[in-house]
Design an enzyme around this catalytic site. Sequence first.
Site, PDB file in Angstrom:
ATOM      1  CG  ASP A 209      -1.887   0.991   1.280  1.00 41.15           C
ATOM      2  OD1 ASP A 209      -2.399   1.674   0.230  1.00 41.15           O
ATOM      3  OD2 ASP A 209      -2.063   1.565   2.554  1.00 41.15           O
ATOM      4  CD  GLU A 453      -0.641  -6.067   7.101  1.00 41.79           C
ATOM      5  OE1 GLU A 453      -1.069  -5.728   6.208  1.00 41.79           O
ATOM      6  OE2 GLU A 453      -0.917  -5.253   8.392  1.00 41.79           O
ATOM      7  CE1 TYR A 506      -4.438   0.490  10.134  1.00 46.64           C
ATOM      8  CE2 TYR A 506      -3.554  -1.667   9.685  1.00 46.64           C
ATOM      9  CZ  TYR A 506      -3.295  -0.298   9.678  1.00 46.64           C
ATOM     10  OH  TYR A 506      -2.140   0.180   9.448  1.00 46.64           O
ATOM     11  CD  GLU A 542       1.028  -1.492   9.582  1.00 51.25           C
ATOM     12  OE1 GLU A 542      -0.298  -1.468   9.036  1.00 51.25           O
ATOM     13  OE2 GLU A 542       1.903  -1.877   8.936  1.00 51.25           O
TER      14      GLU A 542
END
Length: 700
Positions: A209, A453, A506, A542
Amino acid sequence: MAARKCFGLHCVLYLCALLELVCLQESRGMLFPRESSSREVKELNGLWRFRADTSASRNEGFDRAWYKSPLATTGPVLDMPVPASYNDISQDPTLRDFIGWVWYEREVVVPSRWVQDEGTRVVLRVGSAHYYSMVWVNGVQVAEHEGGHLPFEADIGEVIRKDPAEPCRITIAVNNTLTLTTLPPGTITHMDDRTKYPAGYFVQNIYFDFFNYAGIHRPVLLYTTPKIYVDDITVSTNFLDNTGFVEYKVSIKGATTANLKVTLMDKDGHCVATSNGASGVLKVVDVSLWWPYLMHDNPGYLYSMEVRLSAADGQLQFEDVYSLPVGIRTVNVTSTQFLINNKPFYFHGVNKHEDSDIRGKGLDWPLIVKDFNLIKWLGANSFRTSHYPYAEEIMQMCDRHGIVVIDECPGVGIKDIRSFGNASLAHHLSVMDELVRRDKNHPSVVMWSVANEPAAEMPPADYYFKTLIKHTKTLDPTRPVTYITDSNYARDKGAPYVDVICVNSYFSWYHDPGHMEVIPIQLNTQFENWFGKYKKPIIQSEYGADAVPGLHSDPPMMFTEEYQKNVLKRYHSVFDEKRKQYVIGELIWNFADFMTAQGITRVVGNKKGIFTRQRQPKSAAYILRERYWRLANATGTLPLWTDTPAQTSWVTREVVRNGFHMAKRFNTRNLFSGSNRIHAEVYATLDCLTGFTESPGLFT
Ligand code: GCB
């Protein structure tokens, strides 16, 4: 599209053969080029000539041997700054999104004494170029390197001495094509449906990303060393009571023997220890340890280790001098703690990117200094080099300012099962070789991260990460190794091999969007699951939410500043519970907004920054700033009190109660002349993470 090099080294060989190859390769150092009495440095930054090979095959540059003559003689050229990504420099969308070979060229005036003196090595060094690079000097190929984010170099003395009258013309071709075996991986899809796409149309697919910026991202330079020279230095440090130990190993090239004198100097230039020989231990009495920012009054203490080589080759005498900054500190991990110098260290930090307007990933000093100022303003003590190694200049700043680093390799986006094959693994191992070789001596680097990840639940992930982590530990037995996971705790195949669990989540964003109320329960479950299974300390590596600066709503809605703030706060209350047990850190995603590929979830890039891409604070930055300074006071072992940003005026008082030093600096905002009643908050104990205790009383 056809990249001329198929990165074919990795095509067919079996892993064991490759592993052997990795070990058998002549090991070479990659010391940062520093000037000394025996070494000179000449920067080649500035404007280079540039052309993208837009031919259908992307191979015209090789077919017509563009490296053989000045680039301007084979077609039009653009001005291109180095270092910088080329993508955002022009108004041309095809250059922004270009995939394939681009060509850089410039001429250099090499000092004649460098050329005339056969006893001088002249080395060309590229700080990093993304992704695959080939380098020629005066049409002769001198280097080839696979991978961005890491330096490579070539000894060019022989080439420039062939015809000393000829100017030194440097040509660098760089290809940003990603394949299933590159790091990061990517694929190319050719669109053959002529009812939808023009002939030759293709796109590059990436599984990460951030914008796939390309070009020459870090300084290019020439430097010299004598023919017999210090090729590499490895230090590891330790201490016992007041005595520090620097174990060192020096490797030399150009001769089999040389005399070495090693001198360690303190900050004031006083010699504190000396040794002779290629390896040894320097003993430092009354050592000043390297401490993280906000953990000590004098963070980032660096000694300077001067290695002085002298050697003879026949009648000729050679002397080489190299000075390495050295920070003396230890790193250890227990099942619940991360220890620096045997004291618990809590990571309150950020994830970053090398990313900015116009420059893309190009090294930019004003940006670097601004970012360090913001990090310190924020009260952050650490960052992760998400998702690739950052410039050496940044790592040096971390050493000097005491900013702790989790050093990540470009293993991001390993999602396709074919990227777990032998060729991928072999490349990943050699990238770790290059990373550890480059960064092993930075005291700020406290842990290696081998990936971000990956698809860690796939069966081949087990062997892949076991091999990769074992290899990294062999390269550097002094630092813990991790990778960053977003997998299910019970199915993650690599987690058994890491020293610290680093988990990204998230909640209320990618899952249960808009429902912040689920954060406490889901985050609590996340921590309990991971700790319950592995009994290893955990970093929230994160968490965050996008916020478009200036977008507001109350009650909060996604993409507003209020929503971002509230997500953070809900995470924080769980962190505060769990950091009393086994959570050892929190790294916000992200320090600043950054550019990504275009897509329906990204509005001109990723907006999870607490600063905008131009480094202006969003509301969340103030939440974090308040928290980080509070954490610094609660978890930093020394000083007991550190200036919080809002309080500028202090008086120093020793307050001793029951034999304990309880505080030493007080805010003087409300003090009057004469006797004052001082209300003291007391830091609990040195080795617990419980934060502030209630004030025990009043002192006069
Ligand atoms: C992640 C990735 C990071 C992304 C971030 C996001 O998990 O590690 O590269 O940018 O999420 O914002 O989606």
